[in-house]
Structure formats: C-alpha cells, structure tokens
Design a protein around this motif. Structure first.
Motif, PDB file in Angstrom:
ATOM      1  N   SER A 230       0.701  -1.197  -0.145  1.00 33.52           N
ATOM      2  CA  SER A 230      -0.090   0.007  -0.123  1.00 33.52           C
ATOM      3  C   SER A 230       0.860   1.338   0.093  1.00 33.52           C
ATOM      4  O   SER A 230       1.612   1.414   0.628  1.00 33.52           O
ATOM      5  N   ILE A 231       0.695   2.138  -1.029  1.00 34.97           N
ATOM      6  CA  ILE A 231       1.535   3.472  -1.090  1.00 34.97           C
ATOM      7  C   ILE A 231       0.299   4.414  -1.402  1.00 34.97           C
ATOM      8  O   ILE A 231      -0.408   4.263  -2.324  1.00 34.97           O
ATOM      9  N   ASP A 232       0.105   5.107  -0.447  1.00 36.51           N
ATOM     10  CA  ASP A 232      -1.092   6.253  -0.649  1.00 36.51           C
ATOM     11  C   ASP A 232      -0.609   7.357  -1.192  1.00 36.51           C
ATOM     12  O   ASP A 232       0.301   7.922  -0.626  1.00 36.51           O
ATOM     13  N   ILE A 233      -1.295   8.179  -1.860  1.00 38.77           N
ATOM     14  CA  ILE A 233      -0.967   9.555  -2.612  1.00 38.77           C
ATOM     15  C   ILE A 233      -2.233  10.346  -1.905  1.00 38.77           C
ATOM     16  O   ILE A 233      -3.409  10.209  -2.297  1.00 38.77           O
ATOM     17  N   PRO A 414      -0.091  -8.866  -8.614  1.00 38.47           N
ATOM     18  CA  PRO A 414      -1.081  -8.117  -9.067  1.00 38.47           C
ATOM     19  C   PRO A 414      -0.679  -6.673  -8.394  1.00 38.47           C
ATOM     20  O   PRO A 414      -0.955  -5.677  -9.081  1.00 38.47           O
ATOM     21  N   ASN A 415      -0.145  -6.630  -7.501  1.00 41.41           N
ATOM     22  CA  ASN A 415       0.265  -5.159  -6.846  1.00 41.41           C
ATOM     23  C   ASN A 415       1.308  -4.536  -7.796  1.00 41.41           C
ATOM     24  O   ASN A 415       1.294  -3.282  -7.859  1.00 41.41           O
ATOM     25  N   ILE A 416       2.036  -5.546  -8.174  1.00 32.44           N
ATOM     26  CA  ILE A 416       3.291  -4.753  -9.041  1.00 32.44           C
ATOM     27  C   ILE A 416       2.720  -4.137 -10.203  1.00 32.44           C
ATOM     28  O   ILE A 416       3.207  -2.939 -10.585  1.00 32.44           O
ATOM     29  N   GLU A 417       1.876  -4.974 -10.733  1.00 24.03           N
ATOM     30  CA  GLU A 417       1.125  -4.383 -12.101  1.00 24.03           C
ATOM     31  C   GLU A 417       0.488  -3.138 -11.621  1.00 24.03           C
ATOM     32  O   GLU A 417       0.456  -2.146 -12.495  1.00 24.03           O
ATOM     33  N   ILE A 418      -0.285  -3.026 -10.621  1.00 21.30           N
ATOM     34  CA  ILE A 418      -1.148  -2.039 -10.594  1.00 21.30           C
ATOM     35  C   ILE A 418       0.009  -0.675  -9.915  1.00 21.30           C
ATOM     36  O   ILE A 418      -0.245   0.262 -10.662  1.00 21.30           O
ATOM     37  N   PHE A 419       1.092  -0.863  -9.405  1.00 19.02           N
ATOM     38  CA  PHE A 419       1.930  -0.022  -9.079  1.00 19.02           C
ATOM     39  C   PHE A 419       2.530   0.454 -10.412  1.00 19.02           C
ATOM     40  O   PHE A 419       2.650   1.906 -10.569  1.00 19.02           O
TER      41      PHE A 419
END
Length: 453
Positions: A230-233, A414-419
C-alpha cells in the motif's frame, strides 16, 4: 529466496563515472630487486625451452586466473601479459572481462524480444572506477618451474600492491588496495529506535519532488496471506489509494522489516561494501545474522569532483550468477511489437552507464549519522522507464509472466502491475487543470537509508 531478494533490494538503495588510467611504473621494492639479483637471473638453463607466458589470463582467456583482492576472491577480471623474449620483464595490464547479460537471456521466456540489443558492458578493473591499469618493465623472477612478480602504485585517490605467480598455464594473483578517502569507512547500523513515526532517522527515507503527499512504509497483508503493498497518494482532492485492494488487512511496518532484515552495512577502507543481514526469519535466534558476504560483490569509489557523491559498482559475474539463479530455463518465446523493442532499447541505453561506471549515489554526514540515497535524477529516469513499461501492454505481457513464475514474489504480481500502471501519477508535480487532473513533472526522486555508527 525471499531474504535474498529483499536483501538485494535493500542494498540496491546503495545502489561510476568512466575513467581510463594507464600507469607506467615498475613498482618493485628494493627487497624484491635484491632477491632477484642474488637468487636468479630469470634466464633458463642452457638448452631449456622458455615457456610462453604471453597472453590473457582470465576465466575466458588463454590461461587460467585466480585472483584475490583484499583477501576475498574477485571474479570477472583479466590480466594481459606481454613478456620479453628472455622471460625477464613483462608489461602487465589489468582490466575487466566484458559482462554479457545476453548469455543468460536465453533462459528467460520471451528472450528473443531483447537479444541483440547490446546487453554487454565492461566494468572496472581491480581498482573501482579504473577501467585499465598498465605496469611496464616489471621484473620476472624464476623460482623452479614458476615465475613470480610484484609491484605497487601510489595514486592521489588510492594505493595498490600486487603479487603474482605463473605456473602450469595458470596465474595466481593477490592484490591489496586502499582508498585515500576514508570518510565512509566503518560499520553503519540500523537500530530498533530509528523507525519511530516522523523521526528523521527512520531507516527508509525519501525526498520526492512532487506536490502530491506520498506515504511510504505500510504493507497491507490480507488475512489469507496474499501480500498487498500500500502506497497512498494524498492529493488536494483527497486520498487516492494507489495499491489498496479489497479484503481484510493487517498492517506490517516496512521500517521495522528493514531493521529486522538488515542489521548493518560495513564500508571497508578499500572501497568494498558488505552487509550483515538476517538469514533466518526466526527473530528469537541470536545467530540469525550473517556477515559472510563476499567483500568484492559491491564496491564503490568517490567522485573526484563532488566529495558528497560516490559510485556503487556491482560485480558483473555476481550479477550473471544471480540472474541464472532467479530464472528457469524455458523454450517458450513470444513475438513483440516494434514499440516494445524500442522501449527495450531505451532501457538498455539508460542502464548501461550505471552498469559500466557504477550507480550514482549521494550521502550526507551528521556526526555519526549517515544519510545515503541513489541520485535523484538517476532514480527519476529509472521510474520514468518503469512508468512506460507499466503502460505498455506488450511490455507487461513480457514482464508479468516472469514475476508470476518466481515463487518468492509471484503473490505480489497483481500489486506490482497496479503500481506500474499508476506510477505516472507519482511522477506528477503539481495541479493546474483542476477536477483531479494533474500536470507537470517532478525533477528528482530520492530514496535511501538512514544509518548510524
């Protein structure tokens, strides 16, 4: 594998400037000259055929080479000997072998996409930051069936001594060198009290040139065990969750994980870097820390014009062996669009200088506290290329199967792709259009570590 990959990622935060140097000195001390004069002339007995000592000594050359640098084996080097007709003196040239990453590309599915694009480079010789060193008129001393030699060199930025022996079509070489600048020498530790919230000495830190508010440091783990970074902007219009997926979550502090994984980093006077890291996940095990990392995998040297900049080199042979260990042989291939080939070319053009000359890094010292990071412009360039990959379907079609095939990181796919797809948002600098639409680009991205003696 997980520890290995995590460690490599951590050290990459420490993740050279081209310099070709030729020295023409014999570098032989008086004691050695006296030994040569009193114990032998270097000439063969009458009628005995002289061995041919000329050629390249390396793992790929005419003769074998076993090289030790400051006590540890150093691979990927070569020595070229040009010996006179009587085998009495030699010109000795130190350099590095060409690292051919294409030699392991064939193990990767879809390898035909990037073969032939120039994934070859030449790093430093025995001295970090130096491409080549040449010593002339070095006396050879015959001892039985062997020939021995030695030399030394004093330069403003380093001192060097070497001793070699040639016998049975093999050279054994021992080299010791030391950097003049000892600013970073010592053991730098991560500590449990360094990762408190809002503490400037948290192990992981960043300085991102953007008006968006970015929070690093939390990995959200679904109860079923599927990792989810999780990395929030934070934007003027509210929070945009970059990598939040549905599911019950448990929070894991990345700062704590770094401290649990990486105990310390030692910078030796000779420019070598090694880490003391956790090889066992059991935190109750007092012997879980390993410090047996080869001292010649990662080396550095100082920028000659900027005292707060260093270049970090990764041994090419180690890189080859690591890639071989991470990929599985596969006969499958995949065609690619021309735009993907162009993207691959851009990526290689960007990476080659860093592989050849070292990754540029910056550091600041405050007493016994060290802050070090990858150069902000270099990292920004890398992130821009990652953003292109994340928004190129052909590139993702090549990359994601590689990630999914590696058990230790497959769950993160999946997370890497979204990132990757959302990375352009992170590279936005300011809001100009309103309605949640952003314009402008940040000028640098600095990510690094805080350490303390």
């Amino acid at each position: 594998m997980k520890n290995k990959l995590s460690y490599l990622i951590s050290v990459a935060c420490f993740l050279s400037y081209t310099s070709t140097f030729t020295s023409c000195v014999n570098g032989v001390d008086d004691e050695y000259l006296e030994q040569k004069i009193t114990e032998g002339t270097g000439s063969e007995e009458e009628g005995e055929e002289l061995p041919d000592l000329n050629g390249e000594y390396s793992m790929q050359g005419d003769f074998d080479l076993e090289m030790f640098c400051n006590g540890d084996e150093l691979e990927g080097q070569k020595i070229v000997m040009a010996v006179d007709e009587n085998n009495e003196t030699a010109t000795i040239t130190f350099s590095a072998l060409e690292t051919d990453l294409e030699s392991v590309i064939g193990l990767i599915p879809g390898a035909n996409l990037i073969q032939g694009m120039g994934l070859k480079y030449t790093g430093s010789c025995i001295i970090p930051g130096e491409k080549e060193l040449t010593f002339t008129n070095v006396p050879l001393y015959k001892n039985g069936s062997s020939y021995i030699f030695k030399g030394s060199l004093i330069e403003p930025t380093y001192t060097m001594k070497f001793e070699g022996k040639m016998a049975d079509e093999k050279m054994s070489m021992e080299v010791n060198y030391e950097l003049t600048n000892q600013t970073l020498a010592g053991t730098w530790k991560t500590k449990a009290d360094l990762y408190q919230p809002n503490d400037k000495m948290t192990p992981l830190w960043y300085d991102w040139d953007t008006n968006l508010q970015i929070r690093f440091g939390i990995i959200d783990l679904p109860e079923l065990g599927l990792p989810n970074t999780s990395i929030d902007i934070y934007t003027p219009n509210g929070i945009s969750e970059l990598l939040m997926l549905a599911g019950a979550m448990a929070n894991l502090n990345v700062q704590q994980e770094i401290t649990d994984l990486l105990q310390s980093i030692t910078v030796l006077p000779n420019g070598s870097i090694f880490a003391t890291y956790a090889w066992d996940n059991d935190k109750s095990n007092p012997d879980r820390w390993s410090s047996n990392m080869n001292r010649n995998i990662i080396r550095y040297y100082y920028d000659k014009e900027n005292e707060n900049r260093i270049y970090v080199e990764i041994n090419g042979q180690f890189l080859l062996n690591t890639i071989k260990g991470l990929v599985q042989p596969s006969p499958s291939t995949r065609g690619a669009a021309e735009d993907l080939k162009a993207l691959g070319t851009k990526l290689i053009e960007f990476l080659k200088p860093a592989l050849e000359n070292g990754i540029p890094c910056e550091y600041t010292l405050d007493g016994k506290k060290l802050s070090i990071n990858i150069d902000g412009e270099f990292l920004l360039g890398a992130l821009k290329l990652l953003a292109e990959i994340g928004n190129n379907e052909a590139a993702l079609g090549f990359l994601m199967p590689l990630i999914q095939s590696e058990p230790s990181i497959a769950a993160y796919a999946p997370n890497i792709e979204i990132f990757l797809k959302r990375l352009p948002d992170l590279l936005t600098y300011k809001t100009e259009k309103g309605n949640g639409k952003f314009e402008g680009e940040c000028k640098y991205v600095k990510i690094g570590l805080h350490l303390e003696k």
